[in-house]
Write an enzyme that holds these catalytic residues in place. Structure first.
Site, short mmCIF file in Angstrom:
data_model
loop_
_atom_site.label_atom_id
_atom_site.label_comp_id
_atom_site.label_asym_id
_atom_site.label_seq_id
_atom_site.Cartn_x
_atom_site.Cartn_y
_atom_site.Cartn_z
N ARG A 211 38.07 -29.99 8.16
CA ARG A 211 38.81 -31.22 7.87
C ARG A 211 39.76 -31.55 9.02
NH1 ARG A 211 37.23 -32.45 2.93
NH2 ARG A 211 36.75 -30.69 1.57
N ASP A 212 39.84 -32.86 9.35
CA ASP A 212 40.78 -33.30 10.38
C ASP A 212 42.20 -33.03 9.90
OD1 ASP A 212 40.50 -35.55 12.93
OD2 ASP A 212 42.49 -35.22 12.04
N ILE A 213 43.04 -32.56 10.80
CA ILE A 213 44.42 -32.21 10.43
C ILE A 213 45.26 -33.46 10.15
CG2 ILE A 213 45.47 -32.17 12.76
CD1 ILE A 213 46.58 -29.35 11.98
N HIS B 1 33.04 -33.67 19.30
CA HIS B 1 33.20 -33.67 17.84
C HIS B 1 32.75 -35.02 17.30
CE1 HIS B 1 36.98 -34.86 19.74
NE2 HIS B 1 37.19 -35.68 18.71
N ASN C 256 34.28 -40.12 19.81
CA ASN C 256 35.00 -40.70 20.95
C ASN C 256 34.63 -39.93 22.21
OD1 ASN C 256 36.45 -42.67 19.44
ND2 ASN C 256 37.78 -41.04 18.66
N VAL D 163 40.62 -34.67 22.17
CA VAL D 163 40.23 -33.26 22.25
C VAL D 163 38.89 -33.21 22.98
CG1 VAL D 163 39.63 -31.19 20.96
CG2 VAL D 163 41.45 -32.69 20.12
P1 AMP Z 1 39.54 -37.70 19.17
O1 AMP Z 1 39.47 -36.73 20.33
O2 AMP Z 1 40.48 -38.84 19.43
O3 AMP Z 1 38.21 -38.17 18.71
O4 AMP Z 1 40.16 -36.97 17.92
C1 AMP Z 1 40.58 -35.64 17.87
C2 AMP Z 1 40.87 -35.34 16.41
O5 AMP Z 1 41.14 -33.96 16.30
C3 AMP Z 1 42.08 -36.10 15.85
O6 AMP Z 1 41.65 -36.89 14.73
C4 AMP Z 1 43.03 -34.97 15.43
O7 AMP Z 1 43.73 -35.27 14.25
C5 AMP Z 1 42.07 -33.80 15.26
N1 AMP Z 1 42.69 -32.48 15.43
C6 AMP Z 1 43.46 -32.07 16.46
N2 AMP Z 1 43.84 -30.78 16.28
C7 AMP Z 1 43.27 -30.38 15.11
C8 AMP Z 1 43.28 -29.16 14.37
N3 AMP Z 1 43.96 -28.09 14.80
N4 AMP Z 1 42.59 -29.11 13.20
C9 AMP Z 1 41.92 -30.20 12.76
N5 AMP Z 1 41.86 -31.37 13.40
C10 AMP Z 1 42.53 -31.47 14.57
#
Ligand code: AMP
Length: 116
Positions: free
Chosen positions: A29-31, A100, A87, A96
């Site tokens: 799950r997204d944090i 994903h 993305n 990140v």
């Molecule tokens: P993006 O790179 O913009 O597609 O999104 C990166 C996603 O990773 C974001 O929606 C964050 O909320 C999520 N995220 C970052 N760190 C964590 C974590 N430790 N656990 C779960 N989700 C995370």
């Protein structure tokens, strides 16, 4: 990759709410969820984005397809609908740099993009 947060989640070094896994992919799950269902599906192997994938990553792509179907069923959005987002790079706002796929659902998600 030593400093990659999603590599650390895959290895279990840092905790995450995992909802699905197999030999090639992990989903958690997204944090910071932006929908009632907000799950991230990642490859176990570090790949920066879809742009990094090669023919060697075919097993991950098969796992990804299975994960999407199974998670959508398990989370109750298979029939109501869901959106997949990955993305890739600066214009997409990738934060990140470990590939994903966001699986989002559980409410009407609105238009795909706001008009610029
Ligand atoms: P993006 O790179 O913009 O597609 O999104 C990166 C996603 O990773 C974001 O929606 C964050 O909320 C999520 N995220 C970052 N760190 C964590 C974590 N430790 N656990 C779960 N989700 C995370």
């Amino acid at each position: 990759m030593a400093e990659c947060i999603f590599c650390k989640i895959v290895s279990g070094e840092i905790p995450a709410d995992k909802v699905w896994e197999d030999d090639h992919a992990v989903a958690f799950r997204d944090i910071r969820p932006i929908a009632p269902v907000h799950v991230l599906i990642v490859p176990r192997a570090h790949r920066e984005s879809f742009a990094d994938l090669t023919a060697e990553d075919a097993p991950f792509l098969a796992s990804l397809a299975r994960a999407i179907g199974e998670i959508a069923e398990k989370e109750g959005v298979a029939r109501s609908g869901y959106r997949l987002i990955s993305n890739t790079g600066p214009d997409a706002g990738q934060e990140v740099f470990h590939l994903h796929v966001h699986l989002l659902g559980g409410r009407p998600l609105g238009p795909m993009l706001k008009k610029a």
